[in-house]
Design a protein around this motif. Structure first.
Motif, mmCIF file in Angstrom:
data_model
loop_
_atom_site.group_PDB
_atom_site.id
_atom_site.type_symbol
_atom_site.label_atom_id
_atom_site.label_comp_id
_atom_site.label_asym_id
_atom_site.label_seq_id
_atom_site.Cartn_x
_atom_site.Cartn_y
_atom_site.Cartn_z
ATOM 1 N N PRO A 1 0.277 5.174 -8.087
ATOM 2 C CA PRO A 1 -0.909 5.734 -7.414
ATOM 3 C C PRO A 1 -2.223 5.337 -8.086
ATOM 4 N N GLN A 2 -2.220 5.295 -9.428
ATOM 5 C CA GLN A 2 -3.458 4.981 -10.147
ATOM 6 C C GLN A 2 -3.892 3.533 -9.921
ATOM 7 N N GLU B 1 -5.381 2.371 -6.447
ATOM 8 C CA GLU B 1 -6.771 2.737 -6.175
ATOM 9 C C GLU B 1 -7.724 1.587 -6.476
ATOM 10 N N ARG C 1 6.842 5.562 -4.321
ATOM 11 C CA ARG C 1 6.017 5.979 -5.460
ATOM 12 C C ARG C 1 4.538 6.110 -5.088
ATOM 13 N N GLY C 2 4.244 6.013 -3.793
ATOM 14 C CA GLY C 2 2.893 6.319 -3.340
ATOM 15 C C GLY C 2 2.063 5.167 -2.830
ATOM 16 N N ALA C 3 2.592 3.942 -2.822
ATOM 17 C CA ALA C 3 1.817 2.803 -2.325
ATOM 18 C C ALA C 3 1.768 2.811 -0.802
ATOM 19 N N ASP C 4 0.592 2.508 -0.248
ATOM 20 C CA ASP C 4 0.416 2.406 1.198
ATOM 21 C C ASP C 4 0.951 1.052 1.655
#
Length: 652
Positions: free
Chosen positions: A475-476, A479, A529-532
């Protein structure tokens, strides 16, 4: 990411060219030591600037131990440098060879680059320069204080949407002119031409905009002439910032530096085959990282290939614009051809890819501390985006590469995980990668604010879920990236003794390999794990992997069968380009799981053709991915069969 190791003879060739080049024409009268140091200043930005010290050794023996001392004006300091060690006492700086040594060969030169803070253009000139205790200009006794004459006859030519070539008549000096500075209307240096060349290209300009330039000469003592008369140049209309492709439409192709040798794949082949017009991005592979954690072109060990990057002269037939390179132009090679390609295709972005399989070995050290991360990021941006290239074989110099690259692509294989056998990795790589990504983002945004444009940041990422888990704070980092490219190949290879798929979309039933990979599994490792998905670009191969000594097996197709070894390949055992595989005769074609393979009863090749490539693109679109990435463009045929299949499936 698959790479072909640079041939040993290339390293030797690069070393020979490096030692034979004379970066600066030395003054005719030298001190007994035969050593001079020339200071040249690059671009200024906000409160910072770049500079370079070039040591010239006209003596008969190599200079293995050198010591440069300079004093900077009040309020000016060196924030980072490469190719030397630095000690500071007040305003005095002492530069000595780096830990790995830097001998200046007889008749050769050595360059030290740095970034400075404070001052303004013309107010950062160091004073009291000495090399091993003697004046840097090589004159005994009182240093030279006479400035060169004013250059004249300033003219412009080859004006494009992002640059122009300026020419002038030579200045004279009582000792010798060692370079010229091109300055803009604000008095800032936009190009520094080291040597006696009287023309240079100013790049990185905004389309449809008027600029004013002047030129001034300097000598080895740092004396500067009056500036020439001013000339006005208006760039042609074009695209200031290539539009960010809509989700699902990125077409990213890797162009390999070494592909111009055995494969004979030149930048103009991307134009002739229609490939360039179908791409949104080109990633140039690869930039190198030195043991002290800085981007470099060629080091003292001869590693790297400046000749391919910006030293080689291409003929008219080999050039994108149909014009032969001249011996005295300051940017040649692949970089100049990429600049020409961008002029012809103004919406095309070209990014520099840092690392790769073998050059990832120094990444962990480079990002270990805040200071080392600052050094890495500053050196990469200064070298490739500001274009402050080391002088090599008469080409390069501060600002010579400006306008070639539009962003940074990170290719660290792999943080906190094993990759190439020489690569160093640590558990803290995971957090350090996040930190260096953020620093790259901040520095690129700051550079963009200076230049009124945007710079991209992307990264090549692994398919292995285990590597994703231990190496990335997903996630970090997402961005700060514009997008990432996902490895969609090399799931298997010659390191295994049985046939299998290297680029399958889905898992294949009855696969005996305990480490089963597929594009589905790789994608899930990132999205879970949160990647688009829209920020992920699927990597596809323009090459195949093969084995020989393969029995037919129960289905007669050779799949999942033990092999005696990798199939012979022209560049590397077990690897062959699509353009050659498509012409094999005596083989039967099979398909499954979004890929294809060829088998003749003994030799087995897994590869992708236009049909399976279309299947991959269709799958990527259905998953909402941000496009397709190609490793590597030189594997396609002269008609661009595979890139055309991708382009058609994505929709023009």
């Amino acid at each position: 990411m698959r790479t072909t190791n640079r041939r040993g003879w290339l390293a030797a060739c690069a070393t020979g060219l490096l030692l034979a080049s004379t970066a600066v024409v030395a003054p005719p009268a030298l001190a007994a030591t035969g050593v001079t140091v020339v200071y040249s200043e690059g671009s200024h930005w906000g409160s910072g600037y770049s500079g370079q010290f070039t040591i010239n050794n006209s003596g008969a023996t190599a200079l293995s131990d050198w010591n440069i001392a300079i004093t900077l004006p009040s309020g000016v300091s060196i924030s980072s440098l490469w190719n030397a060690q630095m000690a500071r006492s007040g305003a005095t700086y002492t530069l000595t060879p780096p830990a790995w040594g830097a001998s200046v060969p007889a008749g050769g030169s050595y360059s030290i680059g740095f970034n400075g803070v404070g001052g303004s253009s013309g107010a950062t000139q160091p004073t009291g320069c000495t090399v091993n205790g003697d004046p840097c200009d090589g004159t005994p006794g009182t240093p030279d204080s006479e400035a060169p004459s004013k250059p004249g006859g300033l003219t412009s030519s080859n004006v494009t949407s992002s640059g122009a070539t300026l020419s002038w008549t030579a200045a004279t000096d009582n000792v010798g002119v060692t370079g010229y500075e091109i300055i803009n209307a604000e008095g800032n240096v936009v190009r520094n031409v080291v040597g006696t060349t009287t023309s240079a290209t100013v790049g990185g300009l905004t389309p449809d905009t008027s600029y004013a330039f002047r030129v001034r000469a300097y000598d080895a003592a740092g004396n500067k002439s009056e500036a020439s008369s001013e000339i006005s140049v208006r760039t042609l209309a074009g695209t200031t910032n290539p539009p960010d492709p809509s989700a699902g439409d990125r077409r990213v192709g890797y162009f390999t530096q070494w592909g111009i040798y055995d494969r004979g794949y030149l930048v103009n082949n991307m134009d002739d085959s229609g490939t360039a017009e179908k791409l949104t991005h080109i990633n140039y592979a690869f930039a190198n990282i030195s043991p002290n954690g800085e981007c470099f072109i060629v080091n003292q060990a001869g590693q790297g290939d400046a000749w391919a990057d910006y030293g080689r002269s291409f003929t008219a037939a080999q050039s994108v614009n149909g014009q032969a390179d001249s011996w005295d132009q300051d940017l040649r090679g692949n970089f100049n051809q990429l600049r020409q390609l961008k002029e012809k295709h103004p919406d095309l972005r070209v990014n520099i890819s840092i690392g790769g399989w073998s050059w990832s070995k120094n990444f962990s050290d480079a990002v270990l501390t805040p200071q080392s991360r600052e050094r890495l990021v500053d050196s990469c941006i200064d070298l490739y985006l500001r274009g402050n290239l080391p002088v090599f074989d008469g080409a390069g110099g501060p600002g010579s590469g400006a306008g070639v690259f539009d962003g940074i692509d990170l290719d660290w294989e792999w943080p906190a995980s094993a990759g190439y056998e020489e690569n160093v990795f640590r558990p803290e790589d995971k957090q350090n990668f996040t930190a260096v990504v953020k620093l790259f983002r901040e520095k690129l945004d700051a550079l963009g604010a200076e230049n009124g444009r945007e710079y991209e940041l992307s990264s090549f990422m692994p398919a292995d879920p285990e590597k994703v888990g231990v190496g990335y704070e997903v996630p970090q980092i997402m961005e700060d990236f514009d997008f990432i490219t996902l490895q969609g190949y090399d799931y298997v290879g010659a390191w295994q003794n049985s046939t299998n798929h290297q680029s399958n979309i889905t898992a294949v039933a009855d696969n005996p390999d305990e480490n089963i990979y597929s594009s589905e599994i790789a994608l899930d490792a990132w999205t879970s794990r949160g990647a688009d998905p829209a920020d992920i670009v699927l990597g596809v191969p323009f090459y195949g992997r093969g084995w020989t000594g393969v029995a037919p097996g129960p289905n007669g197709d050779g799949l999942f069968q033990t092999a005696s070894g990798p199939a012979p390949g022209p560049y590397e055992a077990g690897i062959e380009d699509f353009k050659n595989l498509k012409n094999l005769s005596g083989y039967t074609l099979h398909r499954d799981a979004g890929t294809a393979w060829l088998y003749n009863g003994t030799t087995w090749w897994q590869f992708d053709d236009a049909v399976s490539m279309t299947e991959k693109v269709d799958w990527a679109r259905a998953e909402g991915l941000g496009g397709v990435m190609i490793w590597s463009l030189d594997g396609d045929d002269s008609n661009g069969t595979l890139i055309t299949a991708i382009d058609t499936a994505l929709g023009s």
